[in-house]
Design an enzyme around this catalytic site. Structure first.
Site, PDB file in Angstrom:
ATOM      1  N   CYS A   1       4.413 -11.258  12.774  1.00 42.21           N
ATOM      2  CA  CYS A   1       5.468 -10.626  13.585  1.00 42.21           C
ATOM      3  C   CYS A   1       4.868  -9.997  14.835  1.00 42.21           C
ATOM      4  O   CYS A   1       5.507  -9.169  15.481  1.00 42.21           O
ATOM      5  CB  CYS A   1       6.232  -9.584  12.772  1.00 42.21           C
ATOM      6  SG  CYS A   1       5.220  -8.185  12.229  1.00 42.21           S
TER       7      CYS A   1
ATOM      8  N   SER B   1       0.817  -1.221   0.000  1.00 40.94           N
ATOM      9  CA  SER B   1       0.000   0.000   0.000  1.00 40.94           C
ATOM     10  C   SER B   1       0.846   1.263   0.000  1.00 40.94           C
ATOM     11  O   SER B   1       0.307   2.365  -0.159  1.00 40.94           O
ATOM     12  CB  SER B   1      -0.927   0.006   1.217  1.00 40.94           C
ATOM     13  OG  SER B   1      -0.167   0.004   2.415  1.00 40.94           O
TER      14      SER B   1
END
Length: 396
Positions: A340, A250
């Site tokens: 993560c 993005s």
């Protein structure tokens, strides 16, 4: 030196050498201590437990520097700890010759709040705790001595500093900026590193071995790399002989750096690379409607759950993205999927991916469990350090 006295029966974690002391474990402070000062930690019955950095504004009220109550925390202490961390990595053959390398991995190297990454002759340091901030000069001196590097840049701008009552701090703290753009060689490709504006300290060194694995798997495959950032996985797929690689992010600036990284590697078949600036979730839904399919999909999203408090919302996001990934794979395809988020443990992550495959109506099996590179160790007394977890899944 001030003394931090624990509540009754709250010394158990310290006896197990866990480096954090939460506010609820602390009974009282005897003497004066400011943020970052070293304090003696004592059990309620007076037993010495070690020495820690005091942080009055944080829920993690103190972080242990040492569990040896007689060890002095001074400039020499930090030089020793940093030298030991650097030597650990030098002893691992797989890290030999790496231009991009994590030198210090915070609690797992006995230095809570201290991150240090090396890119060529430049070290980038990130100080996220009050104690680390207090000892900035000693830490920088230790890094310079242990590495011989000409320059050190500080990227202490993570949100975690706010929890410690610390303002963001960035800039050169030793030496000056290099005369040419910074880049590193990794697994036969070259990658630019933006230490001032890039994520983390400029690059995701923790995925080095996983990128190498992708290169081994990508031959003749149609690869989709989601949340591609600056194209680390994408370039490795091209180096591995992928038929084509579609990369989505993005961020326009990240994709611009990815294209620049491709230009640094004229030996790679750039005509096989396509870059798409888009919301990944929406792009994958559009691919589904169009009937597109891929042989290998990489899902390496940003941190959806910074803490366990965000786990429910993050679980839904991980479920959605893995569901879309499973639906877009050809039979026998490979899904390389990661989290993560510290708030999502490996067991929960596996359940999420299993649920996604089930909802997609696909049978799937784990081929390999994936983790951070060897320069990102996880101390056995600090399992919270295992933030990166991944699965290589084959989907029928």
């Amino acid at each position: 030196m001030a003394q931090l006295i624990l509540m009754p029966d709250k010394e158990r974690s310290a006896l197990k050498r866990h480096p954090w002391l939460f506010a609820g474990s602390v009974g009282r402070l005897v003497g004066r201590a400011r943020a970052g000062d070293t304090v003696e930690v004592l059990a309620d019955d007076g037993r010495p437990l070690g020495r820690a950095a005091y942080s009055p504004q944080s829920q993690i009220r103190a972080r242990f520097w040492t569990f040896d109550a007689a060890e002095t925390v001074d400039d020499a202490f930090f030089k020793r700890r940093i030298a030991t961390a650097v030597a650990r990595r030098a002893a691992l053959p797989e890290l030999t010759g790496q231009e991009g390398l994590r030198l210090v991995h915070a609690e797992s190297d006995g230095l809570p709040g201290v991150i240090a990454d090396r890119y060529g002759d430049t070290v980038v340091v990130q100080l996220t705790s009050a104690g680390a901030d207090k000892w900035r000069s000693a830490i920088v001196a230790g890094l310079v001595k242990a590495t011989g590097c000409d320059r050190v840049y500080e990227r202490s701008d993570s949100d975690v500093r706010g929890l410690e009552g610390l303002a963001p701090t960035t800039g050169w703290i030793h030496g000056t900026a290099p005369s040419v753009p910074l880049s590193i060689g990794e697994n036969a490709v070259r990658l630019g590193v933006d230490i001032a504006g890039g994520h983390k300290t400029g690059f995701y060194l923790d995925q080095r071995e996983n990128r190498r694995l992708l290169a081994e798997l990508a031959g003749e495959k149609e690869v989709l790399n989601c949340f591609c950032y600056t194209g680390g996985f994408s370039l490795q797929a091209l180096a591995g002989g992928a038929a084509n690689v579609l990369s989505i992010d993005s961020s326009g600036p990240a994709l611009a750096q990815a294209r620049a990284n491709l230009a640094l590697n004229p030996h790679l078949p750039g005509v096989r690379a396509e870059w798409l600036e888009a919301d990944v979730f929406q792009a994958l839904r559009d691919f589904r409607k169009e009937g597109r399919q891929f042989d290998l999909i990489v899902l390496d999203p940003p941190k959806f759950a910074p803490s366990a408090a965000h786990a429910d919302r993050a679980s839904r996001a991980y479920k959605d993205i893995n569901l879309l990934g499973c639906r877009l794979l050809r039979p026998g395809g490979l899904l390389m999927t990661y989290s993560c988020s510290g708030g999502i443990g490996l067991e929960l992550f596996q359940k999420i991916v299993a649920g996604a495959a089930l909802d997609a109506g696909r049978d799937a099996r784990i081929v390999r469990r994936l983790a951070g590179s060897a320069d990102h160790p996880v101390a056995l007394n600090f399992p919270e350090g295992e933030y990166l977890k991944g699965l290589l899944v084959q989907v029928d």
